[in-house]
Scaffold this active site. Sequence first.
Site, PDB file in Angstrom:
ATOM      1  N   ARG A 227       2.983   6.421 -12.972  1.00 59.83           N
ATOM      2  CA  ARG A 227       2.598   7.626 -13.763  1.00 59.83           C
ATOM      3  C   ARG A 227       2.197   7.166 -15.142  1.00 59.83           C
ATOM      4  O   ARG A 227       1.198   7.538 -15.697  1.00 59.83           O
ATOM      5  CB  ARG A 227       3.437   8.721 -13.587  1.00 59.83           C
ATOM      6  CG  ARG A 227       3.285  10.175 -14.410  1.00 59.83           C
ATOM      7  CD  ARG A 227       3.726  11.407 -14.501  1.00 59.83           C
ATOM      8  NE  ARG A 227       4.898  11.293 -13.922  1.00 59.83           N
ATOM      9  CZ  ARG A 227       6.190  11.010 -14.588  1.00 59.83           C
ATOM     10  NH1 ARG A 227       6.072  10.525 -15.888  1.00 59.83           N
ATOM     11  NH2 ARG A 227       7.116  11.174 -14.047  1.00 59.83           N
TER      12      ARG A 227
ATOM     13  N   TYR B 222     -19.830  23.401 -20.135  1.00 57.31           N
ATOM     14  CA  TYR B 222     -19.456  23.324 -18.680  1.00 57.31           C
ATOM     15  C   TYR B 222     -18.786  24.415 -18.323  1.00 57.31           C
ATOM     16  O   TYR B 222     -17.799  24.756 -18.889  1.00 57.31           O
ATOM     17  CB  TYR B 222     -18.951  21.851 -18.394  1.00 57.31           C
ATOM     18  CG  TYR B 222     -18.479  21.790 -16.856  1.00 57.31           C
ATOM     19  CD1 TYR B 222     -19.428  21.739 -15.900  1.00 57.31           C
ATOM     20  CD2 TYR B 222     -17.072  21.975 -16.477  1.00 57.31           C
ATOM     21  CE1 TYR B 222     -19.154  21.456 -14.524  1.00 57.31           C
ATOM     22  CE2 TYR B 222     -16.785  21.746 -15.294  1.00 57.31           C
ATOM     23  CZ  TYR B 222     -17.790  21.523 -14.253  1.00 57.31           C
ATOM     24  OH  TYR B 222     -17.681  21.567 -12.803  1.00 57.31           O
TER      25      TYR B 222
ATOM     26  N   ASP C 156     -17.829  15.980 -24.673  1.00 54.48           N
ATOM     27  CA  ASP C 156     -17.978  15.655 -23.420  1.00 54.48           C
ATOM     28  C   ASP C 156     -19.405  15.091 -22.920  1.00 54.48           C
ATOM     29  O   ASP C 156     -20.614  15.534 -23.173  1.00 54.48           O
ATOM     30  CB  ASP C 156     -18.197  17.052 -22.412  1.00 54.48           C
ATOM     31  CG  ASP C 156     -18.317  17.061 -20.979  1.00 54.48           C
ATOM     32  OD1 ASP C 156     -18.748  15.765 -20.480  1.00 54.48           O
ATOM     33  OD2 ASP C 156     -17.993  17.863 -20.168  1.00 54.48           O
TER      34      ASP C 156
ATOM     35  N   LYS D 162     -19.352  12.142 -11.771  1.00 55.03           N
ATOM     36  CA  LYS D 162     -20.625  12.365 -11.918  1.00 55.03           C
ATOM     37  C   LYS D 162     -21.315  10.886 -11.968  1.00 55.03           C
ATOM     38  O   LYS D 162     -21.124   9.926 -11.201  1.00 55.03           O
ATOM     39  CB  LYS D 162     -21.272  13.089 -13.003  1.00 55.03           C
ATOM     40  CG  LYS D 162     -20.395  14.414 -13.121  1.00 55.03           C
ATOM     41  CD  LYS D 162     -20.694  15.166 -12.063  1.00 55.03           C
ATOM     42  CE  LYS D 162     -19.704  16.270 -11.857  1.00 55.03           C
ATOM     43  NZ  LYS D 162     -19.643  17.262 -12.942  1.00 55.03           N
TER      44      LYS D 162
HETATM   45  C1  LIG Z   1     -18.622  18.142 -13.522  1.00 57.62           C
HETATM   46  C2  LIG Z   1     -18.422  18.331 -15.179  1.00 57.62           C
HETATM   47  C3  LIG Z   1     -16.948  18.409 -15.534  1.00 57.62           C
HETATM   48  C4  LIG Z   1     -15.934  18.753 -14.682  1.00 57.62           C
HETATM   49  O1  LIG Z   1     -15.334  17.668 -14.006  1.00 57.62           O
HETATM   50  P1  LIG Z   1     -14.783  17.482 -12.786  1.00 57.62           P
HETATM   51  O2  LIG Z   1     -14.921  16.078 -12.318  1.00 57.62           O
HETATM   52  O3  LIG Z   1     -15.451  18.198 -11.651  1.00 57.62           O
HETATM   53  O4  LIG Z   1     -13.439  18.127 -12.760  1.00 57.62           O
HETATM   54  C5  LIG Z   1     -16.976  18.409 -16.696  1.00 57.62           C
HETATM   55  N1  LIG Z   1     -18.067  18.352 -17.633  1.00 57.62           N
HETATM   56  C6  LIG Z   1     -19.355  18.307 -17.224  1.00 57.62           C
HETATM   57  C7  LIG Z   1     -20.415  18.142 -18.032  1.00 57.62           C
HETATM   58  C8  LIG Z   1     -19.587  18.242 -15.795  1.00 57.62           C
HETATM   59  O5  LIG Z   1     -20.781  18.180 -15.391  1.00 57.62           O
END
Ligand SMILES: *Cc1c(COP(=O)(O)O)cnc(C)c1O
Length: 371
Positions: free
Chosen positions: A39, A91, A163, A188
Amino acid sequence: MHFEGAIDEATGASSVPLYQASTFHHADIEQPQTYDYSRSGNPTRQPLEDYIAALEGGVRGFAFASGMAAISSAFMLLSAGDHVICTEDVYGGTYRLLTTVMNRMNVETTFVDMTDLDRVRQALKPNTKAIYMETPSNPTLKITDISAVTAWAKEHGLLTLLDNTFMTPYHQRPIELGVDIVLHSATKFLGGHSDVLAGLAVAANESLARRLGHIQNSMGNVLGIQDSWLLMRGMKTLKARMDAHEQSARKLADWLASRSDIAAVYYPGLPNHPGRAIHERQSAGYGAVVSFDVGSGERAKRLMNKVTIPLVAVSLGAVESILSYPPLMSHASMPKEVRAERGITDGLLRYSVGLEDIGDIIDDLEQALAD
Ligand SMILES: *Cc1c(COP(=O)(O)O)cnc(C)c1O
């Protein structure tokens, strides 16, 4: 950029070994050791964390079980009574976190249109502690001027978070523009193959890195060992994938914009995109996501039934094209009037352009658009 950590020092193996271990033997109980419990640190996860820190130009990286695990952990830097200014196009999962979880911890949020710096300034309160950005935003690809926001935030001693999922560090390096913490849904583009759920965070300075490391270890929402390995494997081809995605996305955006039966096309590379100049100043590419409005919900649904190439699904950033329908997927919980204000009309579709041949992608959409 070549990453040295990708070669195993002990054996010269071409990929990082899977250290599938939860705990580590103390050869000498008096001596501190690099790894003691997975962890707190794991020799497969560590190279991944070093990898993203190097790509983003930060001091330390952190790998989490999902993008939301990374984002929610970053918000743990705040305390009860603090106020956050957040982009209104954030998001959906981050919106849910802020409005249904963080609010119960007495962290309040004001959502603003971040394309307008005056709105950001007007949202400042005595207890404002952080600003949360996402650019380009989802699904209408609005652009926030990162340097303008971070310069203003620094004057007021605010923490800045961004982000960077849509751009990846290959196209946009927010730490160079003054951002304190960069966040990713590595599910992604970084993972890139729709086969791993993961989140990454990068801290710009040592003191934030120490605090975020403490939170990661305290919350325990770390990325597993096999998923760390899979994510590193995806990241090795990031440049090649992003170049190919983007080349095709530009062609798709141009083709859609040239059609008279498409009500709107959103792509930061199009000449009429209102944020294009700012985007070009702060990013090295336009990305792989193109949103467009086919005029009505009926037409959008017909198109989704007729396409043969893209997966019709939530998510984005993979080798395969993914077509999403924000009104019924990512933004279903948003009231229709609010959706309309933000350009999320019933005819809006979001296309994450994959690695298929762009001629095939366009032919497929052409037949799906024929009524
Ligand atoms: C998918 C996404 C998230 C969340 O990520 P997860 O891996 O699904 O928890 C956050 N920000 C953006 C811009 C996203 O496309």
